[in-house]
Design a protein around this motif. Structure first.
Motif, mmCIF file in Angstrom:
data_model
loop_
_atom_site.group_PDB
_atom_site.id
_atom_site.type_symbol
_atom_site.label_atom_id
_atom_site.label_comp_id
_atom_site.label_asym_id
_atom_site.label_seq_id
_atom_site.Cartn_x
_atom_site.Cartn_y
_atom_site.Cartn_z
ATOM 1 N N LYS A 1 -2.737 -2.790 6.211
ATOM 2 C CA LYS A 1 -1.553 -3.625 6.448
ATOM 3 C C LYS A 1 -1.181 -4.398 5.186
ATOM 4 O O LYS A 1 0.000 -4.452 4.802
ATOM 5 N N ALA A 2 -2.166 -4.995 4.522
ATOM 6 C CA ALA A 2 -1.893 -5.780 3.312
ATOM 7 C C ALA A 2 -1.333 -4.888 2.202
ATOM 8 O O ALA A 2 -0.362 -5.252 1.524
ATOM 9 N N ALA A 3 -1.937 -3.705 2.023
ATOM 10 C CA ALA A 3 -1.467 -2.783 0.981
ATOM 11 C C ALA A 3 -0.028 -2.359 1.245
ATOM 12 O O ALA A 3 0.804 -2.303 0.330
ATOM 13 N N ARG B 1 5.768 -2.739 -0.028
ATOM 14 C CA ARG B 1 7.155 -2.964 0.401
ATOM 15 C C ARG B 1 7.882 -3.948 -0.512
ATOM 16 O O ARG B 1 9.097 -3.856 -0.690
ATOM 17 N N ARG B 2 7.149 -4.891 -1.075
ATOM 18 C CA ARG B 2 7.808 -5.853 -1.966
ATOM 19 C C ARG B 2 7.697 -5.447 -3.442
ATOM 20 O O ARG B 2 7.904 -6.257 -4.336
ATOM 21 N N GLY B 3 7.353 -4.167 -3.670
ATOM 22 C CA GLY B 3 7.431 -3.610 -5.016
ATOM 23 C C GLY B 3 6.167 -3.683 -5.843
ATOM 24 O O GLY B 3 6.178 -3.350 -7.030
ATOM 25 N N GLU B 4 5.051 -4.079 -5.239
ATOM 26 C CA GLU B 4 3.804 -4.194 -5.999
ATOM 27 C C GLU B 4 3.014 -2.890 -5.956
ATOM 28 O O GLU B 4 3.088 -2.133 -4.987
ATOM 29 N N ARG B 5 2.236 -2.647 -7.011
ATOM 30 C CA ARG B 5 1.332 -1.496 -7.058
ATOM 31 C C ARG B 5 -0.051 -1.947 -6.618
ATOM 32 O O ARG B 5 -0.562 -2.978 -7.072
ATOM 33 N N VAL B 6 -0.668 -1.148 -5.755
ATOM 34 C CA VAL B 6 -1.947 -1.527 -5.147
ATOM 35 C C VAL B 6 -2.998 -0.468 -5.459
ATOM 36 O O VAL B 6 -2.763 0.728 -5.263
ATOM 37 N N LEU B 7 -4.159 -0.918 -5.925
ATOM 38 C CA LEU B 7 -5.317 -0.041 -6.101
ATOM 39 C C LEU B 7 -6.307 -0.335 -4.981
ATOM 40 O O LEU B 7 -6.745 -1.476 -4.811
ATOM 41 N N ILE B 8 -6.639 0.691 -4.193
ATOM 42 C CA ILE B 8 -7.677 0.573 -3.157
ATOM 43 C C ILE B 8 -8.889 1.342 -3.659
ATOM 44 O O ILE B 8 -8.805 2.538 -3.946
ATOM 45 N N THR B 9 -10.016 0.659 -3.765
ATOM 46 C CA THR B 9 -11.171 1.295 -4.395
ATOM 47 C C THR B 9 -12.479 0.812 -3.779
ATOM 48 O O THR B 9 -12.521 -0.201 -3.075
ATOM 49 N N SER B 10 -13.536 1.563 -4.023
ATOM 50 C CA SER B 10 -14.875 1.211 -3.564
ATOM 51 C C SER B 10 -15.872 2.059 -4.345
ATOM 52 O O SER B 10 -15.474 2.899 -5.151
ATOM 53 N N HIS B 11 -17.158 1.852 -4.096
ATOM 54 C CA HIS B 11 -18.167 2.621 -4.830
ATOM 55 C C HIS B 11 -18.411 3.987 -4.214
ATOM 56 O O HIS B 11 -19.008 4.854 -4.849
ATOM 57 N N THR B 12 -17.967 4.215 -2.957
ATOM 58 C CA THR B 12 -18.183 5.513 -2.312
ATOM 59 C C THR B 12 -16.863 6.149 -1.898
ATOM 60 O O THR B 12 -15.892 5.459 -1.575
ATOM 61 N N ASN B 13 -16.848 7.480 -1.878
ATOM 62 C CA ASN B 13 -15.669 8.219 -1.425
ATOM 63 C C ASN B 13 -15.367 7.938 0.041
ATOM 64 O O ASN B 13 -14.206 7.821 0.432
ATOM 65 N N ALA C 1 -10.419 3.658 4.197
ATOM 66 C CA ALA C 1 -9.436 2.597 3.957
ATOM 67 C C ALA C 1 -8.001 3.112 3.965
ATOM 68 O O ALA C 1 -7.080 2.372 4.312
ATOM 69 N N ILE C 2 -7.783 4.383 3.592
ATOM 70 C CA ILE C 2 -6.396 4.883 3.509
ATOM 71 C C ILE C 2 -6.028 5.851 4.626
ATOM 72 O O ILE C 2 -4.853 6.175 4.793
ATOM 73 N N GLU C 3 -7.022 6.305 5.391
ATOM 74 C CA GLU C 3 -6.739 7.270 6.456
ATOM 75 C C GLU C 3 -5.720 6.692 7.437
ATOM 76 O O GLU C 3 -5.883 5.582 7.937
ATOM 77 N N GLY C 4 -4.648 7.434 7.679
ATOM 78 C CA GLY C 4 -3.608 6.964 8.592
ATOM 79 C C GLY C 4 -2.458 6.255 7.905
ATOM 80 O O GLY C 4 -1.451 5.936 8.543
ATOM 81 N N MET C 5 -2.568 5.998 6.602
ATOM 82 C CA MET C 5 -1.454 5.393 5.866
ATOM 83 C C MET C 5 -0.389 6.455 5.601
ATOM 84 O O MET C 5 -0.681 7.657 5.610
ATOM 85 N N PRO C 6 0.863 6.055 5.337
ATOM 86 C CA PRO C 6 1.915 7.049 5.072
ATOM 87 C C PRO C 6 1.564 7.927 3.869
ATOM 88 O O PRO C 6 1.329 7.420 2.771
ATOM 89 N N VAL C 7 1.513 9.243 4.077
ATOM 90 C CA VAL C 7 1.102 10.180 3.022
ATOM 91 C C VAL C 7 2.061 10.138 1.842
ATOM 92 O O VAL C 7 1.647 10.241 0.684
ATOM 93 N N GLU C 8 3.345 9.970 2.132
ATOM 94 C CA GLU C 8 4.352 10.004 1.060
ATOM 95 C C GLU C 8 4.289 8.771 0.158
ATOM 96 O O GLU C 8 4.875 8.758 -0.929
ATOM 97 N N LEU C 9 3.545 7.738 0.579
ATOM 98 C CA LEU C 9 3.474 6.495 -0.198
ATOM 99 C C LEU C 9 2.101 6.255 -0.805
ATOM 100 O O LEU C 9 1.915 5.318 -1.579
ATOM 101 N N THR C 10 1.133 7.085 -0.432
ATOM 102 C CA THR C 10 -0.265 6.828 -0.793
ATOM 103 C C THR C 10 -0.842 8.022 -1.542
ATOM 104 O O THR C 10 -0.631 9.170 -1.148
ATOM 105 N N LEU C 11 -1.585 7.739 -2.595
ATOM 106 C CA LEU C 11 -2.170 8.791 -3.429
ATOM 107 C C LEU C 11 -3.682 8.623 -3.481
ATOM 108 O O LEU C 11 -4.189 7.520 -3.671
ATOM 109 N N ASN D 1 3.756 6.699 -7.029
ATOM 110 C CA ASN D 1 3.055 6.166 -5.859
ATOM 111 C C ASN D 1 2.651 4.716 -6.084
ATOM 112 O O ASN D 1 2.007 4.388 -7.086
ATOM 113 N N LYS D 2 3.002 3.866 -5.130
ATOM 114 C CA LYS D 2 2.695 2.437 -5.241
ATOM 115 C C LYS D 2 1.284 2.105 -4.751
ATOM 116 O O LYS D 2 0.730 1.072 -5.095
ATOM 117 N N ILE D 3 0.714 2.978 -3.903
ATOM 118 C CA ILE D 3 -0.644 2.759 -3.398
ATOM 119 C C ILE D 3 -1.520 3.907 -3.896
ATOM 120 O O ILE D 3 -1.261 5.074 -3.586
#
Length: 634
Positions: A196-198, A203-215, A221-231, A349-351
């Motif tokens: 939700k936060a990402a 939506r307000r134009g920021e680029r977001v990095l979602i990361t962790s030590h494991t795949n 964390a990204i499963e279920g997010m819009p595919v066209e907006l998330t890489l 891609n913003k995310i």
């Protein structure tokens, strides 16, 4: 001086860890003996007597006396021929040189972290990030400038609770160079907060990095997010099937399919010619061996035939060099096209989601973001977390200081491990308004999560009302071990009078293995899906013997440490130890074991040994289970 002392200490720990991995590579892993067949530019062909066990994209290296050298990335495999792209094209490897080849993926992390230490020493890392971890800090009170309008989850399936809303609003209120910690115990919805936060920041134009030590953590964390907006950046074989559409490689193929198909067609034609030439070389080799074995052939004829074979081999090798040059040129063309396209896609891609190590490698090494969200950061070392934080202007670390800490094979002191955890390090420094809790639990039966909350979280975790209705259902009524399988008994302890046995540095317990088998058989008879059952133990030897004895492909059997981040409807926890309980009763490990179970948790252990020799934590578990009439003998 104080900073350099800390960095030198960290460097020594990493060197020890790296040497431990190299020792395992050199002594425990089976090498493939191969020889250098041809070399053109950065492309190297290796030939082995048997098929290579590697796949495209693997990092490989070779033994050199008592050291190990990273060689390059596998581009192509044809049975016993391996084509490799060299990491260092200046390395000298003459044709015919024999190498002992091994997989080298796990050395990457240490090399990158050691390099980061040198960069910190040379003031090439942002000072504000260095100060967060290595100095005392005081941050201003967080100003909640943002109010969430839509208070539903990203997929609109449910209303967010007050703790989740507060966390999202805090993330959205961060200014540059500001930091937020979120304590997210199991089942409290931290991945929903991340999504939700990402999305709101995007939506307000920021680029977001979602990361962790494991795949796995990144994928969750990204499963279920819009595919066209998330890489998603990473290797396909290490990523969940449901996340494959997010992959950079798949998006590239969709974008430039026609051009890529044309280049790949040319590459495949050349590979086919190359295969024919390699087969010719093999035949010539066999002919040479056959000549050597012939005793009756006149000497002059043997010499003449050898001369012809040698001449033909040289001609074939020259052709192979020409083929490799063409292949190299085509690969360069393909790589140029891929790099251009991947940079365009990454920038669109913003995310973006990736492991912490991958953030510092191509194609993300030069990418910048407005915010970095680091999940499971209690298991991330300080240096790994810094790799992700250096990519962004503001930072959110989500973790759980009561789950497992960073794993260091050569460091056994828990206090030292806590100091090296990025999350715990900051947790001990930050003012309270920079630390938020997710307190409502939604995943497990309330009796299971109440045990964890009572033992480890000072009863701060509240089971949602729905948790009291969670219980196991079987397709068919149990016919054996009815009391143990009782759906109304979500947590129980099975007393087993077994004795621990040592295997190397680990332990196993034959009687507990037998009890596990009996419980599994009883569950299996009900038709319960075995992929929803997990068996965990603190010890590698016990997990190995359990896998051998139970031999059910659908049942996940592993150590507690390897199971963090996963969950099952039923968890069987084999305590194994009956003498020294120190390793078992590590509070982080026990908490992970308890919180893997959603509907039913079955402890198996020696009650008498625990009461006589264990510390308080196992005794508290037994008292809790006993109060619920959950102690049984088989």
């Amino acid at each position: 001086m104080y900073l350099n002392d800390q960095l030198d200490k960290l460097k020594q720990i990493l060197e020890n860890e790296k040497n431990k991995v190299i020792e395992e590579i050199l002594n425990k892993r089976e090498a493939i003996r191969a020889k250098v067949l041809t070399r053109v530019g950065s492309i190297l062909d290796l030939e082995a007597p048997k098929s290579f066990p590697f796949v495209e994209g693997d990092t490989i290296g070779y033994r050199e006396k008592n050291s190990f050298i990273i060689l390059g990335i596998v581009l192509y495999k044809e049975d016993n021929i391996l084509t490799v792209h060299l990491i260092d094209p200046s390395v000298y490897l003459k044709e015919g040189k024999v190498l002992d080849i091994l997989e080298a993926e796990d050395l990457y992390s240490y090399e990158i972290q050691l390099d980061l230490i040198e960069r910190i020493k040379n003031d090439r890392v942002p000072r504000n990030i260095v100060e967060l971890f290595f100095y005392s800090i005081s941050l201003p009170k967080l100003d909640y400038r943002y109010k969430l309008i839509n208070k539903k989850s990203l997929n609109e399936n449910f209303e967010l609770d007050e703790y989740q809303i507060q966390a999202i609003e805090a993330i959205l209120s961060l200014n540059e160079n500001e930091l937020l910690l979120i304590i997210g115990p199991p089942g409290t919805g931290k991945t929903e907060v991340i999504k939700k936060a990402a999305y709101e920041m995007m939506r307000r134009g920021e680029r977001v990095l979602i990361t962790s030590h494991t795949n796995r953590a990144v994928d969750n964390a990204i499963e279920g997010m819009p595919v066209e907006l998330t890489l998603r950046v990473g290797r396909p074989e290490k990523i969940l099937p449901s996340v494959q559409p997010y992959l950079l490689g798949n998006k590239i193929k969709t974008e430039i399919k026609q051009k890529l198909d044309k280049i790949n067609e040319e590459i495949n034609k050349i590979k086919s010619k190359k295969k024919d030439l390699l087969n010719s070389l093999n035949k010539l080799h066999e002919m040479w061996k056959s000549l050597e074995d012939q005793k009756t052939l006149p000497y002059e004829m043997k010499i003449e035939n050898k001369r012809k074979i040698k001449q033909q081999r040289e001609i074939t090798k020259r052709k192979l060099k020409d083929i490799n040059k063409k292949l190299n040129d085509l690969l360069k063309e393909k790589i140029t096209l891929l790099h251009k396209t991947q940079n365009e896609i990454i920038n669109q891609n913003k995310i973006v989601a990736s492991t912490l190590i991958k953030t510092s490698l191509k194609p993300l090494e030069n990418q910048k973001f407005d915010v970095a969200i680091i999940d499971e950061s209690s298991q991330c070392s300080i240096l790994l977390a810094m790799l992700g934080m250096m990519k962004a202007k503001k930072w959110v670390l989500i973790g759980d200081h009561k789950q497992l800490l960073p794993i260091f094979r050569t460091l056994k002191d828990e206090k030292e491990q806590e100091k090296l955890s990025a999350f715990v390090n900051l947790l001990n420094k930050l003012n309270e308004d920079r630390i938020l809790w997710l307190k409502r639990h939604y995943r497990s039966n309330e009796e299971i999560i109440k045990l964890s909350s009572n033992l480890f979280y000072e009863n701060k975790i509240e089971p949602a009302d729905i948790c009291k209705f969670y219980k196991i259902t079987y397709p068919k009524e149990p016919k054996r071990l009815i009391e143990i399988l009782d759906p109304n008994k979500p947590i129980l302890f099975v007393n087993c009078k077994g004795v621990q046995e040592r295997e190397g540095k680990s332990l196993y317990n034959k009687a507990e293995i037998e009890y596990c088998k009996r419980i599994v058989e009883a569950i299996k008879e009900t038709g319960f899906p075995l992929n929803k059952l997990g068996i965990i133990t603190p010890y590698r030897a016990q997990s190995k013997h359990l896998r051998t004895e139970i031999n059910e492909r659908d049942i996940e059997i592993d150590t507690v440490d390897a199971f963090q981040g996963r969950e099952k409807d039923i968890i069987i926890f084999s305590i194994t130890a009956t003498d020294d309980f120190k390793f078992v009763t590590n509070s982080h490990r026990i908490n992970v074991a308890i919180t893997r179970a959603k509907l039913k948790l079955i402890f198996i252990g020696n009650l008498e040994a625990i009461n006589a020799r264990s510390d308080e934590i196992l005794k508290k578990i037994i008292r809790y289970v006993s109060d619920k009439n959950g102690i049984y003998n088989l």
